[in-house]
Design an enzyme around this catalytic site. Structure first.
Site, PDB file in Angstrom:
ATOM      1  N   ASN A 121      -8.538 -10.607   0.070  1.00  0.00           N
ATOM      2  CA  ASN A 121      -9.129 -11.210  -1.129  1.00  0.00           C
ATOM      3  C   ASN A 121      -8.427 -12.485  -1.583  1.00  0.00           C
ATOM      4  O   ASN A 121      -9.058 -13.433  -2.031  1.00  0.00           O
ATOM      5  CB  ASN A 121      -9.190 -10.184  -2.256  1.00  0.00           C
ATOM      6  CG  ASN A 121      -7.798  -9.673  -2.627  1.00  0.00           C
ATOM      7  OD1 ASN A 121      -6.958  -9.456  -1.783  1.00  0.00           O
ATOM      8  ND2 ASN A 121      -7.572  -9.518  -3.915  1.00  0.00           N
ATOM      9  N   GLY A 173      -3.571  -3.563  -0.528  1.00  0.00           N
ATOM     10  CA  GLY A 173      -4.903  -3.283   0.012  1.00  0.00           C
ATOM     11  C   GLY A 173      -5.497  -2.091  -0.697  1.00  0.00           C
ATOM     12  O   GLY A 173      -5.150  -1.804  -1.854  1.00  0.00           O
ATOM     13  N   THR A 181      -6.139   3.311   2.253  1.00  0.00           N
ATOM     14  CA  THR A 181      -5.265   2.793   3.321  1.00  0.00           C
ATOM     15  C   THR A 181      -3.810   2.944   2.916  1.00  0.00           C
ATOM     16  O   THR A 181      -2.950   3.282   3.721  1.00  0.00           O
ATOM     17  CB  THR A 181      -5.596   1.321   3.608  1.00  0.00           C
ATOM     18  OG1 THR A 181      -6.991   1.214   3.855  1.00  0.00           O
ATOM     19  CG2 THR A 181      -4.820   0.801   4.805  1.00  0.00           C
ATOM     20  N   GLU A 190       0.764  -1.992  -3.235  1.00  0.00           N
ATOM     21  CA  GLU A 190      -0.065  -2.630  -4.267  1.00  0.00           C
ATOM     22  C   GLU A 190      -1.506  -2.281  -3.923  1.00  0.00           C
ATOM     23  O   GLU A 190      -2.047  -2.818  -2.959  1.00  0.00           O
ATOM     24  CB  GLU A 190       0.117  -4.146  -4.174  1.00  0.00           C
ATOM     25  CG  GLU A 190       1.382  -4.644  -4.788  1.00  0.00           C
ATOM     26  CD  GLU A 190       1.440  -4.229  -6.244  1.00  0.00           C
ATOM     27  OE1 GLU A 190       2.498  -3.774  -6.672  1.00  0.00           O
ATOM     28  OE2 GLU A 190       0.413  -4.333  -6.928  1.00  0.00           O
ATOM     29  N   CYS A 246      -7.823  -7.537  -7.492  1.00  0.00           N
ATOM     30  CA  CYS A 246      -7.463  -6.193  -7.964  1.00  0.00           C
ATOM     31  C   CYS A 246      -7.182  -6.201  -9.458  1.00  0.00           C
ATOM     32  O   CYS A 246      -7.118  -5.142 -10.073  1.00  0.00           O
ATOM     33  CB  CYS A 246      -6.242  -5.694  -7.222  1.00  0.00           C
ATOM     34  SG  CYS A 246      -4.878  -6.834  -7.304  1.00  0.00           S
ATOM     35  N   GLU A 286       6.388  -5.689  -7.315  1.00  0.00           N
ATOM     36  CA  GLU A 286       6.743  -6.934  -6.637  1.00  0.00           C
ATOM     37  C   GLU A 286       7.165  -7.940  -7.698  1.00  0.00           C
ATOM     38  O   GLU A 286       7.095  -7.646  -8.893  1.00  0.00           O
ATOM     39  CB  GLU A 286       5.515  -7.463  -5.864  1.00  0.00           C
ATOM     40  CG  GLU A 286       5.083  -6.530  -4.738  1.00  0.00           C
ATOM     41  CD  GLU A 286       3.946  -7.118  -3.917  1.00  0.00           C
ATOM     42  OE1 GLU A 286       2.834  -7.266  -4.455  1.00  0.00           O
ATOM     43  OE2 GLU A 286       4.169  -7.428  -2.734  1.00  0.00           O
TER      44      GLU A 286
HETATM   45  O1  TXE Z   1      -8.414  -3.127   2.529  1.00  0.00           O
HETATM   46  P1  TXE Z   1      -7.592  -2.354   3.595  1.00  0.00           P
HETATM   47  P2  TXE Z   1      -9.771  -3.811   2.726  1.00  0.00           P
HETATM   48  C1  TXE Z   1      -9.595  -2.590  -2.127  1.00  0.00           C
HETATM   49  C2  TXE Z   1     -11.039  -2.883  -2.342  1.00  0.00           C
HETATM   50  C3  TXE Z   1     -11.603  -2.908  -0.974  1.00  0.00           C
HETATM   51  C4  TXE Z   1     -10.776  -1.819  -0.310  1.00  0.00           C
HETATM   52  C5  TXE Z   1     -10.719  -2.003   1.175  1.00  0.00           C
HETATM   53  O2  TXE Z   1     -11.636  -1.803  -3.058  1.00  0.00           O
HETATM   54  O3  TXE Z   1     -12.958  -2.550  -0.931  1.00  0.00           O
HETATM   55  O4  TXE Z   1      -9.457  -1.983  -0.849  1.00  0.00           O
HETATM   56  O5  TXE Z   1     -10.435  -3.401   1.408  1.00  0.00           O
HETATM   57  C6  TXE Z   1      -4.653  -3.292   7.049  1.00  0.00           C
HETATM   58  N1  TXE Z   1      -2.285   0.945   8.817  1.00  0.00           N
HETATM   59  N2  TXE Z   1      -8.771  -3.788  -2.103  1.00  0.00           N
HETATM   60  O6  TXE Z   1     -10.588  -3.249   3.839  1.00  0.00           O
HETATM   61  O7  TXE Z   1      -8.398  -1.564   4.535  1.00  0.00           O
HETATM   62  C7  TXE Z   1      -5.849  -4.196   7.209  1.00  0.00           C
HETATM   63  O8  TXE Z   1      -5.950  -4.679   8.528  1.00  0.00           O
HETATM   64  C8  TXE Z   1      -1.791  -0.284   8.530  1.00  0.00           C
HETATM   65  C9  TXE Z   1      -7.809  -3.967  -3.157  1.00  0.00           C
HETATM   66  O9  TXE Z   1      -9.366  -5.245   2.833  1.00  0.00           O
HETATM   67  O10 TXE Z   1      -6.653  -1.643   2.748  1.00  0.00           O
HETATM   68  C10 TXE Z   1      -5.535  -5.292   6.214  1.00  0.00           C
HETATM   69  O11 TXE Z   1      -4.633  -6.220   6.776  1.00  0.00           O
HETATM   70  N3  TXE Z   1      -2.533  -1.309   8.080  1.00  0.00           N
HETATM   71  C11 TXE Z   1      -6.697  -4.881  -2.722  1.00  0.00           C
HETATM   72  C12 TXE Z   1      -4.853  -4.538   5.080  1.00  0.00           C
HETATM   73  O12 TXE Z   1      -4.411  -3.313   5.649  1.00  0.00           O
HETATM   74  C13 TXE Z   1      -3.854  -1.091   7.890  1.00  0.00           C
HETATM   75  C14 TXE Z   1      -7.206  -6.130  -2.097  1.00  0.00           C
HETATM   76  C15 TXE Z   1      -5.792  -4.231   3.907  1.00  0.00           C
HETATM   77  O13 TXE Z   1      -6.875  -3.534   4.443  1.00  0.00           O
HETATM   78  C16 TXE Z   1      -4.467   0.156   8.156  1.00  0.00           C
HETATM   79  C17 TXE Z   1      -8.161  -5.835  -1.052  1.00  0.00           C
HETATM   80  C18 TXE Z   1      -3.612   1.197   8.635  1.00  0.00           C
HETATM   81  N4  TXE Z   1      -4.090   2.411   8.910  1.00  0.00           N
HETATM   82  C19 TXE Z   1      -8.912  -4.672  -1.069  1.00  0.00           C
HETATM   83  N5  TXE Z   1      -5.794   0.064   7.862  1.00  0.00           N
HETATM   84  C20 TXE Z   1      -5.797  -5.297  -3.852  1.00  0.00           C
HETATM   85  N6  TXE Z   1      -5.073  -4.362  -4.429  1.00  0.00           N
HETATM   86  O14 TXE Z   1      -5.726  -6.472  -4.167  1.00  0.00           O
HETATM   87  C21 TXE Z   1      -6.005  -1.193   7.432  1.00  0.00           C
HETATM   88  N7  TXE Z   1      -4.858  -1.895   7.450  1.00  0.00           N
END
Ligand code: TXE
Length: 478
Positions: A148, A224, A228, A246, A280, A459
């Site tokens: 994001n 993320g 996850t 986070e 977020c 952080e």
């Molecule tokens: O996040 P992911 P995504 C929320 C938001 C979104 C949801 C999923 O609701 O719809 O999270 O978003 C890596 N082991 N936020 O798909 O899947 C992945 O490759 C290690 C809130 O972007 O969590 C990426 O680099 N790494 C958030 C990173 O994790 C893994 C901002 C984030 O991916 C993994 C974005 C694993 N098993 C989404 N699986 C915020 N807090 O700002 C995935 N990844």
């Protein structure tokens, strides 16, 4: 073409395989991303292991000088970084230019300065012993970031890890890899010693998983999704790694009748829809004290309808594209769910098809929904798109109960001119960050993060420098 940055070199993935990288504004692939795996992570760990002793022994002044140089190169190439971020994520170019890339520069500059104030403590046992605390770098740390705010969040993790003398294995989101690649070119030009920072591109379940599971990577910092985050925690906990998470949020924006109305209204449009609601920290649940509910509803809908959606490269665009087709479908699914749960869509609610070059892109109209129960799924689950709900309330107790009713606890916004009420709300609301009469005002020295399902740890500032160092107490007999 995007390559991995390992041992100071730009390398193809060992697999020699790539997957498509999409431009969400046009709904088409525009590049390819290394489909790396644990073998690339292994190469990166070997490079980091070889680089660590010298980097840890490098005086902070020298580490700081190199980080300022990286910041300077990003500043020099700001237009290129901003355009890359806009094309990869779909966000307006103006937002990438004024927020994302300047903040990435600031992340390097802030921590390159903060290191000079990083001290530890000593404790005297009068006449018997003196204790001093050493804070040494951990060694090799892993950083995994989301799509994001790609470079903004990537550098928010990398900068403090590097300045404290650690070597880093970093993985950006596979959906928005471009600015991480441009960063690796800047690091080479800045003369960052090889192996100190390694950027491995690829999927989370392959590269991300390999980073979290690697026995030589001693700390993981992740931003993320909450799910996850739980997956990662289940891998690293039994390995006793330090972990900073986070995660998601479902942030309440609480508006009392005595709010500074115009300031509140213009800020609420931003806190609801900035970056297409894909921050977020966005305030996705808007609670409005009853006496001004109808007036607010009319004004908020009017201002939202005035937002310009479309080509993120155009300077007057307020709302760009949603980051991926999957995410657009997810958000549209929540708008449908909201209506099934009894909500009324006051504006937006549909996929948006712009005229011209973006007519095949992934856009959603900024959407406001009213009439939902505070505890329905739409008001409890993170949607992470340009969708907010509005709900009236009568008393502080009622709105506090609704605000605190979700599993999340990241950020909250309170609008009131009544100081004692503001402090009372701030004391009782369950979020790691509370903004009073403002939003996204950021002092990088403050502890940044959430409670409950929004994460573990903080952080920012000294919290980050402490996370990336191992304290050691030395007790000396006098
Ligand atoms: O996040 P992911 P995504 C929320 C938001 C979104 C949801 C999923 O609701 O719809 O999270 O978003 C890596 N082991 N936020 O798909 O899947 C992945 O490759 C290690 C809130 O972007 O969590 C990426 O680099 N790494 C958030 C990173 O994790 C893994 C901002 C984030 O991916 C993994 C974005 C694993 N098993 C989404 N699986 C915020 N807090 O700002 C995935 N990844």
């Amino acid at each position: 073409m995007i390559k991995n940055y390992i041992n100071g070199k730009l390398l193809e993935p060992v697999s020699e395989k790539y997957f498509d990288n999409y431009d969400p504004a046009i709904g088409e692939a525009y590049g390819i991303v290394p489909d790396s795996d644990e073998r690339d992570v292994e190469l990166a760990v070997a490079a980091a292991e070889a680089a660590f002793p010298a980097w840890a022994a490098t005086p902070p002044d020298e580490r700081s000088r190199i980080m300022f140089k990286i910041a300077e190169l990003i500043k020099r190439d700001l237009a290129e970084f901003a355009r890359a971020e806009c094309i990869d994520n779909g966000k307006p170019l103006t937002l990438a230019k004024t927020v994302d890339i300047p903040r990435a520069i600031k992340n390097f500059e802030f921590f390159a300065s903060a290191i000079h104030g990083f001290a530890s403590e000593s404790h005297n046992i009068e006449g018997e012993a003196v204790n001093y605390t050493l804070r040494n770098p951990i060694g090799i740390v892993g950083a995994i970031s989301p799509w994001n705010l790609p470079l903004y969040l990537f550098t928010w993790k990398i900068a403090p890890a590097l300045i404290t003398g650690n070597c880093v294995i970093a993985k950006p989101s596979e959906i928005t890899p471009m600015t991480a690649f441009l960063l690796s070119e800047a690091c080479i030009e800045a003369g960052l010693p090889e192996g100190v920072l390694n950027i491995v591109h690829g999927y989370g379940h392959k590269v991300g998983k390999a980073i979290t599971a690697h026995p030589k990577i001693k700390a993981i910092t992740f931003t993320g999704g909450t799910k996850t985050g739980a997956d990662i925690a289940s891998v690293v906990a039994p390995m006793f790694k330090k972990l900073s998470l986070e995660l998601g949020g479902k942030n309440p924006n609480i508006i009392f009748a005595d709010a500074n109305y115009e300031k509140m209204l213009s800020t609420t449009v931003m806190s609801s829809f900035r970056n297409q609601g894909e921050i977020c920290l966005c305030g996705s649940r808007v609670f409005v004290e009853k006496p001004i509910y109808e007036k607010f509803k009319k004004d908020f809908v009017e201002r939202t309808k005035a937002l310009k959606i479309g080509d993120p490269l155009q300077n007057d665009t307020d709302q760009g594209a949603i980051v991926s087709k999957e995410h657009m479908e997810k958000v549209l699914g929540y708008i449908k769910l909201a209506q099934e749960e009894g909500g009324t869509v006051l504006c937006g609610g549909n996929q948006f098809i712009p005229e011209g070059r973006c007519d095949n892109g992934w856009f959603i109209e900024p959407t406001i929904i009213e009439g939902l129960a505070y505890n329905c799924r739409t008001n409890q689950e993170e949607i992470f798109g340009p969708v907010v709900t509005i709900t009236p309330f009568e008393t502080e107790e009622e709105v506090l109960m609704m605000a605190n009713s979700t599993e999340y606890g990241l950020a909250s916004i309170i609008w009131t001119e009544n100081l004692s009420r503001a402090h009372r709300m701030a004391a009782n609301i369950q979020t790691g960050i509370v903004w009073i009469n403002c939003w996204m005002v950021r002092d990088l020295r403050t502890p940044f993060g959430g409670m409950k399902s929004s994460g573990v740890g903080r952080e920012g500032g000294m919290e980050a420098l402490r996370f990336f160092t191992e304290p050691k107490n030395v007790c000396v007999k006098l």
